[in-house]
Scaffold this motif. Sequence first.
Motif, short mmCIF file in Angstrom:
data_model
loop_
_atom_site.label_atom_id
_atom_site.label_comp_id
_atom_site.label_asym_id
_atom_site.label_seq_id
_atom_site.Cartn_x
_atom_site.Cartn_y
_atom_site.Cartn_z
N VAL A 1 53.97 20.48 80.82
CA VAL A 1 54.45 20.70 79.47
C VAL A 1 53.28 21.19 78.63
O VAL A 1 52.25 20.54 78.54
N VAL A 2 53.44 22.37 78.05
CA VAL A 2 52.37 22.94 77.22
C VAL A 2 52.78 23.05 75.76
O VAL A 2 51.95 23.27 74.90
N ALA A 3 54.08 22.89 75.48
CA ALA A 3 54.54 22.95 74.08
C ALA A 3 55.90 22.28 73.98
O ALA A 3 56.70 22.31 74.91
N VAL A 4 56.14 21.69 72.83
CA VAL A 4 57.44 21.12 72.49
C VAL A 4 57.80 21.68 71.13
O VAL A 4 57.01 21.60 70.19
N GLU A 5 58.98 22.29 71.03
CA GLU A 5 59.40 22.92 69.79
C GLU A 5 60.75 22.38 69.35
O GLU A 5 61.64 22.22 70.18
N SER A 6 60.91 22.14 68.05
CA SER A 6 62.20 21.77 67.51
C SER A 6 63.07 23.01 67.45
O SER A 6 62.65 24.06 66.98
N ILE A 7 64.31 22.92 67.99
CA ILE A 7 65.19 24.09 67.96
C ILE A 7 66.38 23.88 67.03
O ILE A 7 66.99 24.84 66.59
N ALA A 8 66.72 22.63 66.72
CA ALA A 8 67.82 22.36 65.79
C ALA A 8 67.94 20.87 65.59
O ALA A 8 68.26 20.14 66.53
N GLY A 9 67.68 20.43 64.38
CA GLY A 9 67.85 19.01 64.07
C GLY A 9 67.05 18.12 64.98
O GLY A 9 65.84 18.10 64.95
N ASP A 10 67.76 17.40 65.86
CA ASP A 10 67.10 16.48 66.79
C ASP A 10 67.01 17.04 68.20
O ASP A 10 66.86 16.31 69.15
N ARG A 11 67.11 18.36 68.36
CA ARG A 11 67.03 19.01 69.67
C ARG A 11 65.66 19.67 69.81
O ARG A 11 65.12 20.21 68.85
N MET B 1 64.09 26.15 80.59
CA MET B 1 64.14 25.32 79.40
C MET B 1 65.01 24.09 79.70
O MET B 1 66.02 24.17 80.38
N ILE B 2 64.59 22.95 79.21
CA ILE B 2 65.33 21.69 79.33
C ILE B 2 66.05 21.45 78.01
O ILE B 2 65.45 21.53 76.95
N ASP B 3 67.34 21.15 78.07
CA ASP B 3 68.11 20.88 76.87
C ASP B 3 68.61 19.44 76.92
O ASP B 3 69.66 19.15 77.47
N ARG B 4 67.80 18.53 76.39
CA ARG B 4 68.14 17.12 76.34
C ARG B 4 67.71 16.58 74.99
O ARG B 4 66.74 17.06 74.40
N ARG B 5 68.41 15.56 74.53
CA ARG B 5 67.99 14.89 73.29
C ARG B 5 66.75 14.05 73.54
O ARG B 5 65.94 13.85 72.65
N ILE B 6 66.60 13.56 74.78
CA ILE B 6 65.46 12.71 75.11
C ILE B 6 64.76 13.30 76.32
O ILE B 6 65.37 13.49 77.37
N VAL B 7 63.46 13.56 76.17
CA VAL B 7 62.64 14.02 77.27
C VAL B 7 61.40 13.13 77.31
O VAL B 7 60.71 12.97 76.31
N VAL B 8 61.18 12.55 78.46
CA VAL B 8 60.01 11.70 78.67
C VAL B 8 59.00 12.54 79.44
O VAL B 8 59.31 13.09 80.49
#
Length: 116
Positions: free
Chosen positions: A103-113, A1-8
């Motif tokens: 990348v097969v999915a992007v999920e919100s985990i908290a606020g802007d994360r 898992m990548i934990d960044r505010r911005i992922v391109v």
Amino acid sequence: MIDRRIVVIGAGQAGLSTGYYLQREGLRAGVDFEILDANPTPGGAWSHRWDALTFSLVNGVYDLPGSPKPVADPDEPAREVIKRYYGGYERDRDLKISRPWRVVAVESIAGDRFAL
């Protein structure tokens, strides 16, 4: 898992340009933002072009921000010219592209994360 505010997602022309402008705002690749690419080498979608598509036949290759496109042998496969151009751009700007990622999915985990 990548934990960044911005992922391109993608390190083609748009992804590399985005990385350039994020760095210009003072953000650091690999720390403040991450660029993910599905390909094992630089070049974005150009990596999948056929040999017969030479640089002389390409219509509309644009400069990456701050870096003019290279002068190239018109008979060289465009794929190789662009791979070299994008690879040099990544290195020169220390963009730290993460490869290979699908990348097969992007999920919100908290606020802007987000989680990928």
